[in-house]
Design a protein around this motif. Sequence first.
Motif, PDB file in Angstrom:
ATOM      1  N   ARG A   1      11.940  -5.454  -5.608  1.00  0.00           N
ATOM      2  CA  ARG A   1      13.335  -5.211  -5.217  1.00  0.00           C
ATOM      3  C   ARG A   1      13.459  -4.800  -3.750  1.00  0.00           C
ATOM      4  O   ARG A   1      14.452  -5.085  -3.096  1.00  0.00           O
ATOM      5  CB  ARG A   1      13.969  -4.132  -6.099  1.00  0.00           C
ATOM      6  N   ALA A   2      12.449  -4.110  -3.232  1.00  0.00           N
ATOM      7  CA  ALA A   2      12.503  -3.610  -1.854  1.00  0.00           C
ATOM      8  C   ALA A   2      12.167  -4.680  -0.824  1.00  0.00           C
ATOM      9  O   ALA A   2      12.735  -4.688   0.274  1.00  0.00           O
ATOM     10  CB  ALA A   2      11.546  -2.426  -1.702  1.00  0.00           C
TER      11      ALA A   2
ATOM     12  N   VAL B   1       9.674  -2.387  -8.580  1.00  0.00           N
ATOM     13  CA  VAL B   1      10.319  -1.618  -7.508  1.00  0.00           C
ATOM     14  C   VAL B   1       9.994  -2.260  -6.147  1.00  0.00           C
ATOM     15  O   VAL B   1      10.884  -2.449  -5.313  1.00  0.00           O
ATOM     16  CB  VAL B   1       9.896  -0.135  -7.548  1.00  0.00           C
TER      17      VAL B   1
ATOM     18  N   VAL C   1      11.880   1.347   5.675  1.00  0.00           N
ATOM     19  CA  VAL C   1      12.101   1.473   4.243  1.00  0.00           C
ATOM     20  C   VAL C   1      10.870   2.108   3.615  1.00  0.00           C
ATOM     21  O   VAL C   1       9.749   1.621   3.784  1.00  0.00           O
ATOM     22  CB  VAL C   1      12.371   0.096   3.594  1.00  0.00           C
TER      23      VAL C   1
ATOM     24  N   VAL D   1       9.164   2.987   0.097  1.00  0.00           N
ATOM     25  CA  VAL D   1       9.195   2.627  -1.319  1.00  0.00           C
ATOM     26  C   VAL D   1       8.293   3.591  -2.069  1.00  0.00           C
ATOM     27  O   VAL D   1       7.087   3.648  -1.815  1.00  0.00           O
ATOM     28  CB  VAL D   1       8.726   1.175  -1.540  1.00  0.00           C
TER      29      VAL D   1
ATOM     30  N   VAL E   1      16.148   1.702  -8.380  1.00  0.00           N
ATOM     31  CA  VAL E   1      15.919   0.452  -9.094  1.00  0.00           C
ATOM     32  C   VAL E   1      15.699   0.778 -10.558  1.00  0.00           C
ATOM     33  O   VAL E   1      14.773   1.525 -10.899  1.00  0.00           O
ATOM     34  CB  VAL E   1      14.685  -0.280  -8.519  1.00  0.00           C
TER      35      VAL E   1
ATOM     36  N   LEU F   1      17.996   3.681  -2.793  1.00  0.00           N
ATOM     37  CA  LEU F   1      18.228   2.611  -3.756  1.00  0.00           C
ATOM     38  C   LEU F   1      17.411   2.947  -4.994  1.00  0.00           C
ATOM     39  O   LEU F   1      16.178   3.014  -4.937  1.00  0.00           O
ATOM     40  CB  LEU F   1      17.786   1.255  -3.192  1.00  0.00           C
TER      41      LEU F   1
ATOM     42  N   VAL G   1      13.466   3.581  -1.552  1.00  0.00           N
ATOM     43  CA  VAL G   1      13.609   2.789  -2.772  1.00  0.00           C
ATOM     44  C   VAL G   1      12.735   3.449  -3.822  1.00  0.00           C
ATOM     45  O   VAL G   1      11.539   3.679  -3.598  1.00  0.00           O
ATOM     46  CB  VAL G   1      13.188   1.324  -2.556  1.00  0.00           C
TER      47      VAL G   1
END
Length: 152
Positions: free
Chosen positions: A24-25, A21, A8, A10, A141, A139, A110
Motif C-alpha cells: 500500500r505504501a 502494508v 514515508v 512504513v 492500512v 495512513l 504508514v
Amino acid sequence: MTSLYQHVAVAVDLTDESRYVIDRALPIVQRSGAKLSVVHTLGEVSATYGGDVAVDVDTLRQQLTDHASARLKELAEPYGIGSAQLHILSGQADAAINAFATQHQADLIVVGSHGRTGLALMLGSTSAEVLRNAKCDVLAVKVRGAEQEPVD
C-alpha cells in the motif's frame, strides 16, 4: 510542483501482513519520489523477561535484534528496498515510531491496523496511538490476514 510527501516511514510488525502494508505504501513513494524508511520496533528487554530463569539481557537483546533484522531484510528484499532504508527501533512501538518520524522528518507514516473492536478498541492499538500522537499524516492500512492479495 513539489511532491506531497518527501519521506514515508512504513511501520511493520514482521508478520506476513507486513507485505500488504508495504504494498500500500510503495505506490505513494513511487508517485511522490519520496524517501522510504521501513521500521520495526522491538519492545524493551528486561531482566524479568525470562521469569525465574537467569537471562543475559544484552545477549537476548542482540539475538532479538538480529532475528528482527534478518526478517526485515527478508520482507524488504522482493521490493528492492535496501538495508540503509531498514530500521530497528526499540521501546514502546507507538512512541518509537512517532519519535523516528519526527527525528527523520518523515511526513507520512504508514501503519497496519487490524480494525479492532470492543475492549481492544477502548484500550487502543499501536496504530491508533501512532495516529493520536503523530506530528505528520498517518495512513492506517486495514489488514485482515495473510490471505490478502498484493496491490498491483
